[in-house]
Design an enzyme around this catalytic site. Sequence first.
Site, mmCIF file in Angstrom:
data_model
loop_
_atom_site.group_PDB
_atom_site.id
_atom_site.type_symbol
_atom_site.label_atom_id
_atom_site.label_comp_id
_atom_site.label_asym_id
_atom_site.label_seq_id
_atom_site.Cartn_x
_atom_site.Cartn_y
_atom_site.Cartn_z
ATOM 1 N N GLN A 97 1.881 9.858 -1.158
ATOM 2 C CA GLN A 97 2.037 11.153 -2.057
ATOM 3 C C GLN A 97 0.919 11.734 -1.332
ATOM 4 O O GLN A 97 -0.392 11.500 -1.590
ATOM 5 C CB GLN A 97 1.640 10.804 -3.507
ATOM 6 C CG GLN A 97 2.774 10.067 -4.150
ATOM 7 C CD GLN A 97 2.216 9.598 -5.449
ATOM 8 O OE1 GLN A 97 1.505 8.714 -5.583
ATOM 9 N NE2 GLN A 97 2.895 9.820 -6.463
ATOM 10 N N HIS A 108 -7.434 10.607 -1.077
ATOM 11 C CA HIS A 108 -7.714 9.772 -0.107
ATOM 12 C C HIS A 108 -6.449 9.009 0.287
ATOM 13 O O HIS A 108 -5.735 8.582 -0.572
ATOM 14 C CB HIS A 108 -8.386 8.463 -0.369
ATOM 15 C CG HIS A 108 -9.069 7.507 0.781
ATOM 16 N ND1 HIS A 108 -10.084 7.145 0.640
ATOM 17 C CD2 HIS A 108 -8.292 7.312 1.685
ATOM 18 C CE1 HIS A 108 -10.331 6.308 1.761
ATOM 19 N NE2 HIS A 108 -9.378 6.529 2.606
ATOM 20 N N HIS A 110 -3.133 7.120 1.289
ATOM 21 C CA HIS A 110 -2.902 5.797 0.830
ATOM 22 C C HIS A 110 -1.094 5.443 0.953
ATOM 23 O O HIS A 110 -0.654 6.224 0.294
ATOM 24 C CB HIS A 110 -3.474 5.082 -0.334
ATOM 25 C CG HIS A 110 -3.216 6.164 -1.631
ATOM 26 N ND1 HIS A 110 -3.979 7.193 -1.932
ATOM 27 C CD2 HIS A 110 -2.397 5.724 -2.757
ATOM 28 C CE1 HIS A 110 -3.287 7.606 -3.033
ATOM 29 N NE2 HIS A 110 -2.767 6.752 -3.550
ATOM 30 N N HIS A 112 1.542 3.431 -0.662
ATOM 31 C CA HIS A 112 1.979 2.410 -1.853
ATOM 32 C C HIS A 112 3.157 1.509 -1.219
ATOM 33 O O HIS A 112 3.814 1.727 -0.519
ATOM 34 C CB HIS A 112 2.636 3.220 -2.782
ATOM 35 C CG HIS A 112 1.987 4.063 -3.728
ATOM 36 N ND1 HIS A 112 1.106 3.589 -4.685
ATOM 37 C CD2 HIS A 112 1.184 5.454 -3.375
ATOM 38 C CE1 HIS A 112 0.605 4.794 -5.209
ATOM 39 N NE2 HIS A 112 0.547 5.864 -4.404
#
Length: 175
Positions: A97, A108, A110, A112
Amino acid sequence: MVSSKIPKTASAVAKTFCFGAFAIPLSQTFLVSKLSYALVNLKPIRPGHVLVTPRRNTPRFKDLTQEEVADLFIQGQRVSKVVEKLYNAQGLTLCIQDGPMAGQTVPHVHLHVIPRHQGDFPNNDDIYDALEGRKPLPHIDNDQRKPRSEEEMAAEAVVLRKELGHWNQDDVNAD
């Protein structure tokens, strides 16, 4: 030195990684490379929902270097193989996202990694609503997503770390 255990040196025990404004203790990580690390999720939407993130605190994907992008996805692939096996998943949802308008809640980058099983969401794409907290779902809404204890997260990290079988002291201390 390569080991599946957390290094015992004083500097490694005190080591934390930044995830946005949050400090992530080494005990909640299960993979560390020179440019990325993987951590267990405080409020997973499915058992085994973990995150892979660059070590450098970078809010947006576009701001990563080519080396960081490559490492993020190489480590994401390593993590996905382990998560799929350990959680007996039939598939995985892998997503980033990128920015608040995309549902990013921690600024930050990332990735998933979410194990999937038949019927785990009423409609397959409901997982994106769950990630963004847009609408409550019958079996998983924000009220049901209670933060896990440090002990629960550390225990999950131990299992994942053991399965990955790689912990490089030089990578842990690299900054």
